[in-house]
Enzyme design. Structure first.
Site, PDB file in Angstrom:
ATOM      1  N   ARG A   1       0.818  -1.212   0.000  1.00 49.88           N
ATOM      2  CA  ARG A   1       0.000   0.000   0.000  1.00 49.88           C
ATOM      3  C   ARG A   1       0.853   1.264   0.000  1.00 49.88           C
ATOM      4  O   ARG A   1       0.650   2.166  -0.809  1.00 49.88           O
ATOM      5  CB  ARG A   1      -0.943  -0.003   1.210  1.00 49.88           C
ATOM      6  CG  ARG A   1      -2.154  -0.907   1.058  1.00 49.88           C
ATOM      7  CD  ARG A   1      -3.112  -0.712   2.207  1.00 49.88           C
ATOM      8  NE  ARG A   1      -2.529  -1.124   3.482  1.00 49.88           N
ATOM      9  CZ  ARG A   1      -2.783  -2.282   4.077  1.00 49.88           C
ATOM     10  NH1 ARG A   1      -3.610  -3.142   3.520  1.00 49.88           N
ATOM     11  NH2 ARG A   1      -2.223  -2.592   5.236  1.00 49.88           N
ATOM     12  N   ILE A   2       1.806   1.336   0.940  1.00 51.34           N
ATOM     13  CA  ILE A   2       2.625   2.543   1.025  1.00 51.34           C
ATOM     14  C   ILE A   2       3.538   2.651  -0.189  1.00 51.34           C
ATOM     15  O   ILE A   2       3.677   3.724  -0.784  1.00 51.34           O
ATOM     16  CB  ILE A   2       3.433   2.548   2.336  1.00 51.34           C
ATOM     17  CG1 ILE A   2       2.485   2.634   3.533  1.00 51.34           C
ATOM     18  CG2 ILE A   2       4.408   3.722   2.356  1.00 51.34           C
ATOM     19  CD1 ILE A   2       3.168   2.480   4.880  1.00 51.34           C
TER      20      ILE A   2
ATOM     21  N   THR B   1      11.582   4.226   5.176  1.00 50.77           N
ATOM     22  CA  THR B   1      10.476   4.633   6.040  1.00 50.77           C
ATOM     23  C   THR B   1       9.710   3.400   6.523  1.00 50.77           C
ATOM     24  O   THR B   1       8.553   3.503   6.926  1.00 50.77           O
ATOM     25  CB  THR B   1       9.515   5.592   5.308  1.00 50.77           C
ATOM     26  OG1 THR B   1       9.053   4.974   4.099  1.00 50.77           O
ATOM     27  CG2 THR B   1      10.195   6.906   4.966  1.00 50.77           C
TER      28      THR B   1
ATOM     29  N   ARG C   1      11.022  -0.140   8.607  1.00 51.08           N
ATOM     30  CA  ARG C   1      11.510  -0.446   9.944  1.00 51.08           C
ATOM     31  C   ARG C   1      13.028  -0.419   9.921  1.00 51.08           C
ATOM     32  O   ARG C   1      13.654  -0.858   8.944  1.00 51.08           O
ATOM     33  CB  ARG C   1      11.009  -1.819  10.425  1.00 51.08           C
ATOM     34  CG  ARG C   1       9.528  -1.880  10.706  1.00 51.08           C
ATOM     35  CD  ARG C   1       9.153  -1.125  11.968  1.00 51.08           C
ATOM     36  NE  ARG C   1       7.734  -1.213  12.265  1.00 51.08           N
ATOM     37  CZ  ARG C   1       6.839  -0.304  11.905  1.00 51.08           C
ATOM     38  NH1 ARG C   1       7.212   0.761  11.203  1.00 51.08           N
ATOM     39  NH2 ARG C   1       5.564  -0.454  12.252  1.00 51.08           N
TER      40      ARG C   1
ATOM     41  N   GLU D   1      15.971   2.406  18.006  1.00 47.78           N
ATOM     42  CA  GLU D   1      15.314   3.710  18.014  1.00 47.78           C
ATOM     43  C   GLU D   1      15.138   4.189  19.448  1.00 47.78           C
ATOM     44  O   GLU D   1      14.573   3.463  20.261  1.00 47.78           O
ATOM     45  CB  GLU D   1      13.926   3.622  17.354  1.00 47.78           C
ATOM     46  CG  GLU D   1      13.968   3.624  15.865  1.00 47.78           C
ATOM     47  CD  GLU D   1      12.591   3.762  15.231  1.00 47.78           C
ATOM     48  OE1 GLU D   1      11.602   4.034  15.968  1.00 47.78           O
ATOM     49  OE2 GLU D   1      12.493   3.597  14.014  1.00 47.78           O
TER      50      GLU D   1
ATOM     51  N   HIS E   1      11.215   8.999  13.217  1.00 48.97           N
ATOM     52  CA  HIS E   1      10.066   8.108  12.985  1.00 48.97           C
ATOM     53  C   HIS E   1       8.759   8.904  12.923  1.00 48.97           C
ATOM     54  O   HIS E   1       7.834   8.689  13.713  1.00 48.97           O
ATOM     55  CB  HIS E   1       9.993   7.040  14.072  1.00 48.97           C
ATOM     56  CG  HIS E   1       9.253   5.809  13.633  1.00 48.97           C
ATOM     57  ND1 HIS E   1       9.537   4.543  14.100  1.00 48.97           N
ATOM     58  CD2 HIS E   1       8.223   5.642  12.749  1.00 48.97           C
ATOM     59  CE1 HIS E   1       8.717   3.663  13.550  1.00 48.97           C
ATOM     60  NE2 HIS E   1       7.919   4.309  12.724  1.00 48.97           N
TER      61      HIS E   1
END
Length: 308
Positions: free
Chosen positions: A156-157, A222, A224, A253, A272
């Site tokens: 989707r992204i 963008t 993980r 992170e 993030h």
């Protein structure tokens, strides 16, 4: 009435819907994620958990919450949750799919443009007084028109990024599971990562993958942080194996203040913020609450986790 544990306060009014439905909502009061002991205490006696990616939901935590029947993860993925352990205990797990697609795609393009046109180094030179005159060879970057973008993970992204990239005149090459990854990397001027984090994708982009890329190539992540071998990336950026990287995610992170990645002039790192728009974050809260209300009433979650 059920007790719902929420690991941090969320934007919008979605949590009010849980109150209206008669549930007790207990929200961790701190701005930072609850420490491990605090998280165990928060979920003890809870029937439902609204968790964030920063919360590790493993067997130990599930054992501390024997009444738990539902987990709504405030994220498109669920790599912070041991979904098999949850399934073995009959705990439904839900996520927030699609709602952050456009926000993350927009940030991907923003990072791509910033790295391609060297915006941060150029702005830093202005602030430092190094802008002396118009320079015909100064701050040269990549023109997107006719450049090739390899989309690793055309879901989707990735598809939303492709739509936007084509508007700039880029040639888009989707790279799926059955495709030759290294061959696609070798053809690309820009590589953008959009795969979920699984055992198969962990450190998918390693030293060998980076070596397959053009020396002029830009890497954008963008997805993980752990889908990329960060130590190998630092080495590749230092040696000029690739030209630049723009990252919304890191491993870990956040990175330590002395992480060598942060000192590289050809690395752009942001905290993030792929879904960080008012609309996306509020809609994520709505979907999380939809999942909990359904599960607590004995119905299937409308947005279940599907990576089991």
């Amino acid at each position: 009435m059920a007790r719902v544990a929420v690991t941090r306060n969320l934007p919008g009014q979605a949590l009010e819907r849980l109150h209206v439905a008669g549930h007790e909502v207990v929200v961790w009061p701190g701005e930072l994620p609850p420490p491990r002991d605090g998280l165990r205490e928060l979920v003890a006696g809870a029937e439902a958990l609204l968790s964030l990616l920063t919360d590790r939901v493993d067997e130990e935590l599930l054992d501390a919450a024997p009444s738990l029947v539902a987990i709504a993860n405030y994220a498109v993925g669920s790599d912070n949750i041991d979904v098999r352990a949850a399934a073995a205990r009959g705990i439904a797990v839900g996520v927030t799919p699609d709602v952050l697609t456009h926000a993350t795609a927009e940030l991907t393009i923003a990072l791509l443009l910033a790295a391609a046109r060297r915006l941060l180094p150029a702005a830093a030179d202005v602030s430092a007084g190094r802008w002396r005159t118009w320079e015909p060879t100064g701050w040269l970057g990549l023109e997107l028109r006719d450049a090739t973008l390899a989309l690793v993970g055309p879901g989707r992204i990735g598809s939303a990024v492709a739509h936007r990239a084509r508007a700039f005149g880029m040639r888009v090459e989707p790279v799926g599971r059955g495709d030759d990854l290294h061959a696609a990397l070798a053809r690309a001027d820009v590589v953008s990562l959009h795969v979920p984090l699984t055992e198969a994708t962990r450190k998918l982009i390693d030293g060998a993958a980076l070596a397959a890329m053009k020396r002029s190539a830009i890497l954008v992540n963008t997805a993980r942080g752990a889908v990329l071998d960060q130590a190998a990336l630092v080495a590749a950026l230092r040696s000029g194996t690739i030209a630049a990287a723009a990252l919304d995610v890191t491993d870990p992170e956040p990175p330590a203040p002395d992480d060598p990645l942060l000192a590289l002039p050809n690395a752009l790192v942001v905290p993030h913020i792929g879904s960080a728009t008012h609309a996306a974050r509020e809609r994520m809260a709505d979907l999380s609450v939809d999942n909990l209300l359904a599960a607590l009433s004995g119905r299937p979650m409308p947005h279940p986790e599907t990576q089991r």
